[in-house]
Design a protein around this motif. Structure first.
Motif, short mmCIF file in Angstrom:
data_model
loop_
_atom_site.label_atom_id
_atom_site.label_comp_id
_atom_site.label_asym_id
_atom_site.label_seq_id
_atom_site.Cartn_x
_atom_site.Cartn_y
_atom_site.Cartn_z
N VAL A 224 9.67 16.72 -35.20
CA VAL A 224 10.09 18.11 -35.03
C VAL A 224 9.42 18.93 -36.12
O VAL A 224 9.54 18.61 -37.31
N SER A 225 8.72 19.98 -35.73
CA SER A 225 7.95 20.76 -36.70
C SER A 225 8.25 22.25 -36.57
O SER A 225 8.55 22.75 -35.49
N ALA A 226 8.18 22.92 -37.69
CA ALA A 226 8.17 24.38 -37.74
C ALA A 226 7.03 24.74 -38.68
O ALA A 226 7.16 24.62 -39.90
N GLU A 227 5.91 25.11 -38.11
CA GLU A 227 4.70 25.36 -38.87
C GLU A 227 4.00 26.60 -38.32
O GLU A 227 4.24 27.01 -37.18
N GLY A 228 3.15 27.19 -39.14
CA GLY A 228 2.40 28.35 -38.69
C GLY A 228 1.54 28.03 -37.48
O GLY A 228 1.23 26.87 -37.20
N VAL A 229 1.16 29.05 -36.75
CA VAL A 229 0.38 28.87 -35.53
C VAL A 229 -0.91 28.09 -35.85
O VAL A 229 -1.68 28.48 -36.73
N GLY A 230 -1.12 27.00 -35.14
CA GLY A 230 -2.32 26.21 -35.33
C GLY A 230 -2.29 25.25 -36.49
O GLY A 230 -3.26 24.53 -36.72
N GLY A 239 -1.31 30.20 -27.03
CA GLY A 239 -2.22 31.34 -27.02
C GLY A 239 -1.98 32.33 -28.14
O GLY A 239 -2.64 33.38 -28.21
N ASP A 240 -1.06 32.01 -29.04
CA ASP A 240 -0.75 32.91 -30.16
C ASP A 240 -1.88 32.88 -31.19
O ASP A 240 -2.60 31.90 -31.32
N ARG A 241 -1.99 33.96 -31.94
CA ARG A 241 -3.00 34.04 -32.99
C ARG A 241 -2.44 33.60 -34.32
O ARG A 241 -1.25 33.78 -34.59
N ARG A 242 -3.29 33.05 -35.15
CA ARG A 242 -2.83 32.57 -36.46
C ARG A 242 -2.29 33.70 -37.32
O ARG A 242 -1.41 33.48 -38.15
N ALA A 243 -2.81 34.90 -37.12
CA ALA A 243 -2.38 36.03 -37.94
C ALA A 243 -1.14 36.72 -37.36
O ALA A 243 -0.78 37.80 -37.80
N SER A 247 5.89 31.38 -36.58
CA SER A 247 5.62 29.94 -36.57
C SER A 247 5.99 29.36 -35.21
O SER A 247 6.76 29.95 -34.45
N ILE A 248 5.43 28.19 -34.94
CA ILE A 248 5.70 27.48 -33.69
C ILE A 248 6.68 26.35 -33.98
O ILE A 248 6.51 25.59 -34.95
N ILE A 249 7.69 26.22 -33.14
CA ILE A 249 8.62 25.10 -33.21
C ILE A 249 8.08 24.02 -32.28
O ILE A 249 7.98 24.23 -31.07
N GLY A 250 7.70 22.89 -32.83
CA GLY A 250 7.11 21.82 -32.04
C GLY A 250 8.05 20.65 -31.88
O GLY A 250 8.86 20.35 -32.76
N LEU A 251 7.93 19.98 -30.75
CA LEU A 251 8.68 18.75 -30.49
C LEU A 251 7.71 17.74 -29.90
O LEU A 251 7.10 17.99 -28.86
N ALA A 252 7.54 16.62 -30.59
CA ALA A 252 6.62 15.58 -30.13
C ALA A 252 7.35 14.25 -30.09
O ALA A 252 8.20 13.96 -30.94
N LEU A 253 7.02 13.44 -29.10
CA LEU A 253 7.52 12.08 -29.01
C LEU A 253 6.33 11.14 -29.02
O LEU A 253 5.35 11.35 -28.29
N VAL A 254 6.39 10.12 -29.86
CA VAL A 254 5.31 9.15 -29.99
C VAL A 254 5.86 7.78 -29.60
O VAL A 254 6.85 7.31 -30.17
#
Length: 285
Positions: A224-230, A239-243, A247-254
């Motif tokens: 689970v991540s909360a990081e700036g775009v890209g 499609g969001d721009r870095r500027a 931030s994007i809330i990400g959810l990944a399963l590995v």
């Protein structure tokens, strides 16, 4: 033109003399990487962790925080959260009650985080909130004239001290498999990064993905991540721009060397405002 605070050379005079008279203790402190004590990020982490556990049917989770902020990331299940649309998550009886605003009309998943059976923080300089010296230093980092914030900090630290995490010191990327291995095998290991990857060069962020895959050998692992775009590799940017300033809330399963990642939301002001995007209970693509 007067430079902004923190820019330019230090001016000589009384302030400089005072700094020269400071003790070795302060000199040690200023060499440490600043770690913010942001509690609002729990409002972002809670629904995403609960969603990750739901998607794999986990009855228990172990939390692994990369970067190990002295905040409440590893106590996320033990705080109360109230959102702007009236939704309430977490522990309503907790001494720590936080709030966040919501943007958009999609409601958050209402499910709870299952039992947390491990709390592990990894970082080059993890802060032990049961250490009186660390507590004093965190208070010293607060802006003056904020007695309410100081009192709230005491409550937050007291809560964290009742369930202190296991702290692993070293390169957090390289320590990732070891930390995940300390989560009981019958629990879902949930790795969290909240504005931690932005401190790493791209090469190290890509290395993070490889070590995440190593950690998932023989067991599923959620990230689970909360990081700036890209910033978070493999997490879509929508499609969001870095500027853009959010931030994007990400959810990944590995699992079995396959990483499935999606963006489940956006957030602003380090979690004080968020927008949930993923339908509750939706599978990762």
């Amino acid at each position: 033109m007067t430079p902004p605070d923190g820019d330019g050379d230090a001016a000589p005079g009384a302030a400089g003399d005072t700094l020269l008279r400071m003790t070795d203790e302060v000199s040690i402190d200023v060499r440490r990487r600043t770690q913010t004590f942001e509690t609002a990020r729990c409002a972002v982490l809670y629904p995403a962790i609960a969603e990750a556990a739901h998607r794999v049917g986990a009855a228990a989770v172990g939390l692994v925080d990369v970067g190990c902020s002295p905040g409440l990331d590893l106590q996320v299940d033990r705080v109360g959260l109230t959102y702007g649309n009236g939704q309430v998550l977490g522990d309503p009886s907790s001494p720590v009650q936080l709030s966040a605003l919501l943007r958009g009309d999609r409601r958050l998943p209402t499910r709870a985080i299952p039992d947390v059976v491990a709390r592990i923080g990894i970082g080059r300089d993890p802060l032990d909130v049961t250490d009186a010296d660390v507590v004093r230093r965190l208070h010293a980092c607060l802006a003056p004239g904020q007695p309410e914030r100081a009192a709230r900090l005491d409550v937050e630290l007291a809560l964290a001290a009742t369930a202190p995490p296991l702290l692993l010191r070293g390169d957090p990327v390289e320590l990732l498999p070891e930390a995940v291995a300390r989560v009981p095998a019958d629990a879902l290991a949930v790795v969290t990064t909240t504005w931690a990857l932005s401190q790493l060069p791209l090469e190290q962020r890509l290395r993070f993905l490889h070590r995440l895959d190593d950690a998932a050998a023989g067991r599923p692992v959620a990230w689970v991540s909360a990081e700036g775009v890209g910033v978070a590799p493999a997490v879509p940017t929508l499609g969001d721009r870095r500027a853009s300033g959010h931030s994007i809330i990400g959810l990944a399963l590995v699992e079995q060397s396959t990483l499935r990642a999606e963006a489940v939301g956006r957030c602003w002001s380090r979690g004080r405002l968020l927008s949930w995007l993923a339908p509750a209970g939706s599978p990762t693509p």
